[in-house]
Enzyme design. Structure first.
Site, PDB file in Angstrom:
ATOM      1  N   HIS A  82       0.833  -1.197   0.000  1.00 55.32           N
ATOM      2  CA  HIS A  82       0.000   0.000   0.000  1.00 55.32           C
ATOM      3  C   HIS A  82       0.867   1.246   0.000  1.00 55.32           C
ATOM      4  O   HIS A  82       1.842   1.336   0.746  1.00 55.32           O
ATOM      5  CB  HIS A  82      -0.904   0.004   1.247  1.00 55.32           C
ATOM      6  CG  HIS A  82      -1.807   1.182   1.302  1.00 55.32           C
ATOM      7  ND1 HIS A  82      -3.018   1.208   0.649  1.00 55.32           N
ATOM      8  CD2 HIS A  82      -1.674   2.387   1.906  1.00 55.32           C
ATOM      9  CE1 HIS A  82      -3.592   2.388   0.859  1.00 55.32           C
ATOM     10  NE2 HIS A  82      -2.797   3.116   1.613  1.00 55.32           N
ATOM     11  N   ASP A 161     -14.523   3.768   7.501  1.00 49.92           N
ATOM     12  CA  ASP A 161     -13.474   4.623   6.924  1.00 49.92           C
ATOM     13  C   ASP A 161     -13.988   5.375   5.708  1.00 49.92           C
ATOM     14  O   ASP A 161     -13.688   6.546   5.517  1.00 49.92           O
ATOM     15  CB  ASP A 161     -12.239   3.788   6.544  1.00 49.92           C
ATOM     16  CG  ASP A 161     -11.222   4.666   5.821  1.00 49.92           C
ATOM     17  OD1 ASP A 161     -10.741   5.616   6.462  1.00 49.92           O
ATOM     18  OD2 ASP A 161     -10.970   4.455   4.628  1.00 49.92           O
ATOM     19  N   ARG A 168     -13.526  13.801   6.375  1.00 44.04           N
ATOM     20  CA  ARG A 168     -12.201  14.395   6.637  1.00 44.04           C
ATOM     21  C   ARG A 168     -11.741  15.221   5.445  1.00 44.04           C
ATOM     22  O   ARG A 168     -11.151  16.290   5.584  1.00 44.04           O
ATOM     23  CB  ARG A 168     -11.176  13.288   6.922  1.00 44.04           C
ATOM     24  CG  ARG A 168     -11.312  12.673   8.302  1.00 44.04           C
ATOM     25  CD  ARG A 168     -10.471  11.410   8.412  1.00 44.04           C
ATOM     26  NE  ARG A 168      -9.062  11.649   8.197  1.00 44.04           N
ATOM     27  CZ  ARG A 168      -8.215  10.746   7.689  1.00 44.04           C
ATOM     28  NH1 ARG A 168      -8.644   9.547   7.332  1.00 44.04           N
ATOM     29  NH2 ARG A 168      -6.954  11.042   7.529  1.00 44.04           N
ATOM     30  N   SER A 183      -7.246   4.847   9.172  1.00 44.99           N
ATOM     31  CA  SER A 183      -7.896   4.763   7.864  1.00 44.99           C
ATOM     32  C   SER A 183      -7.212   3.705   6.997  1.00 44.99           C
ATOM     33  O   SER A 183      -7.854   2.817   6.433  1.00 44.99           O
ATOM     34  CB  SER A 183      -7.832   6.144   7.197  1.00 44.99           C
ATOM     35  OG  SER A 183      -8.130   6.068   5.845  1.00 44.99           O
ATOM     36  N   LYS A 187      -8.392  -0.784   6.586  1.00 46.34           N
ATOM     37  CA  LYS A 187      -8.672  -1.410   5.289  1.00 46.34           C
ATOM     38  C   LYS A 187      -7.705  -2.562   5.028  1.00 46.34           C
ATOM     39  O   LYS A 187      -8.077  -3.616   4.537  1.00 46.34           O
ATOM     40  CB  LYS A 187      -8.554  -0.362   4.168  1.00 46.34           C
ATOM     41  CG  LYS A 187      -9.705   0.633   4.161  1.00 46.34           C
ATOM     42  CD  LYS A 187      -9.518   1.720   3.124  1.00 46.34           C
ATOM     43  CE  LYS A 187      -8.495   2.739   3.533  1.00 46.34           C
ATOM     44  NZ  LYS A 187      -8.544   4.044   2.946  1.00 46.34           N
TER      45      LYS A 187
HETATM   46  N1  URA Z   1      -5.015   7.116   2.419  1.00 44.90           N
HETATM   47  C1  URA Z   1      -6.048   6.593   3.106  1.00 44.90           C
HETATM   48  O1  URA Z   1      -6.611   5.574   2.739  1.00 44.90           O
HETATM   49  N2  URA Z   1      -6.441   7.242   4.219  1.00 44.90           N
HETATM   50  C2  URA Z   1      -5.844   8.351   4.692  1.00 44.90           C
HETATM   51  O2  URA Z   1      -6.244   8.872   5.709  1.00 44.90           O
HETATM   52  C3  URA Z   1      -4.767   8.886   3.956  1.00 44.90           C
HETATM   53  C4  URA Z   1      -4.372   8.242   2.813  1.00 44.90           C
END
Ligand code: URA
Length: 434
Positions: A82, A161, A168, A183, A187
């Site tokens: 990621h 999220d 956000r 966040s 995931k």
């Molecule tokens: N990527 C995400 O999935 N969440 C965040 O808060 C910042 C970058």
């Protein structure tokens, strides 16, 4: 329990207990807490922060707000990768196939572009015919037989999220360590992989502007991943200028193919091989990170990575001929050049401004419902440190709407700085956090 009491407690710097965090997240996700109260809560967290214990609970609650995928029927150690978000970052398209070609099962659920940063799913969708929604059974079958599948994240993964991130994004509460950690990790932990590699970006085109902040974020995410029983590592990498030469979906796919053919730019090639090497190590196909990097490099040189990318395209219905004829990818009707305004060296190509310029071309979205122009984007002939003569083309801007392309060109003017002195080269791969 009272919502206002919880907001006030955090506003005044208090430590929330597990139940208070669960109450806020679950009730907001269900629609029982309105946006205005959640916005106030997020702003309180933004200013007062959360400690490690609170962040761990927040991550866990968000992870459990939806499906927790079980990938145990896929053989081997599944490694997820990621990136915290970048401009021109097409490394998943390269590192994924390289790692898979070395025997690491890659069962990846990726996202779309967020703001000025690009997303793997948008890039893959620029390949004619490529399907990013695949039934769960077919996804598993594809990883077991082909070694790799990359699909879009479903709304059932960490729905808390999804809802909180959207809020956000419009309340100025993105750049907070605990909120970013929860966040991303909610995931990742819900997506069913056994190990996680995080590419934490720092620089002008990243949420974390300094290496110190990127390291703090990386340590938080690595600790939470490891505590949850998933071997997690992070690499801190530079995002002060766009990665590689192309920014924009189809153009990035084209660049990824060039890299897999061994004809890519040094920066994007080096980083992709490095990330693939760590994935190979995490997937226990190499005893050390260094050995993994060697394997990844070998897979690039002998074409096994490219072959795996072809397997991925075929398995997900994409037109394979794009590999040898990239003209089959969407192409733009309009292009304008950005030329050097002076003699000298390129001192800076501000990654965030380039990301915004790329949004203006149509390659990214300004609102979640915007359509993407897959052909749009920016291609750099010169990068930071290059010597230029006045009038020389630094980059070309592509799109299908001349007004949008002109707007992007305006943004690029403020992103590129030319100086008489040659700038110091920034290190691309800065540190591993484990
Ligand atoms: N990527 C995400 O999935 N969440 C965040 O808060 C910042 C970058």
């Amino acid at each position: 329990m009272d919502t206002v009491d919880i907001i006030v407690k955090k506003r005044d710097g208090g430590k929330l207990d597990d139940e208070e965090i669960r109450y806020m997240i679950m009730r907001y996700t269900k629609g029982d807490i309105p946006d205005y109260q959640m916005s106030a809560f997020l702003m309180a967290v933004y200013f007062k922060g959360m400690d490690k214990g609170e962040t761990t609970v927040l991550t866990d609650v968000m992870k459990r707000s939806g499906d927790v995928v079980d990938l145990s029927c896929i053989n081997g150690i599944k490694v997820d990768k990621h990136s915290t978000g970048g401009v021109g970052d097409k490394t998943t398209l390269i590192a994924g196939p390289l790692a898979a070609s070395c025997g690491v099962p890659v069962a990846k659920m990726s996202g779309r572009g967020l703001g000025f940063t690009g997303g793997t799913i948008d890039k893959l969708e620029s390949i004619p015919g490529f399907k990013v929604s695949v039934e769960r059974e077919n996804f598993i079958e594809q990883v077991n037989t082909k070694g790799i599948a990359i699909i879009g994240q479903t709304g059932h993964i960490a729905p808390a999220d999804k809802k909180i991130y959207a809020l956000r994004d419009v309340t100025g509460t993105v750049e907070n360590f605990s909120l970013i950690t929860s966040s991303i990790m909610s995931k990742k932990l819900a997506s069913g992989s056994d190990a996680i590699l995080l590419d934490v970006k720092c620089g002008s085109g990243a949420f974390m502007k300094t290496q110190k902040d990127a390291e703090k974020l990386a340590s938080m995410m690595v600790d939470i991943g490891n505590m949850s029983g998933k071997k997690t590592m992070a690499v801190i990498t530079d995002m002060d200028q766009p990665l590689g030469r192309a920014v924009g979906n189809a153009m990035e796919v084209k660049e990824a193919i060039q890299v897999l053919k061994g004809q890519g730019e040094h920066d994007i090639t080096e980083l992709s091989v490095y990330l693939a090497g760590i994935m190979i190590y995490l997937g226990q196909k190499a005893a050390t990170v260094e050995a993994g990097i060697k394997m990844a490099f070998h897979a690039l040189r002998n074409g096994r990575g490219l072959k795996k990318f072809k397997d991925l395209i075929t398995a997900q219905g994409g037109v394979l001929d794009i590999i040898d004829n990239t003209d089959l990818l969407p192409s733009a009707g309009v292009s304008l050049d950005f030329k050097a305004y002076d003699d000298g060296y390129i001192n800076k190509i501000d990654a965030m401004r380039i990301g915004i310029a790329s949004q203006h071309t149509g390659a990214g979205r300004f609102t979640k419902d915007d359509d993407i122009d897959f052909a749009a984007g920016i291609y750099f002939y010169k990068k930071t440190g290059a010597e230029v003569k006045r009038g020389e083309v630094i980059c070309s801007v592509y799109g299908n709407d001349v007004k949008k392309v002109k707007k992007a060109l305006e943004e690029i003017k403020s992103a590129v700085k030319i100086t008489r002195e040659k700038p110091e080269q920034r290190k691309l791969i800065k540190k591993i956090v484990r």
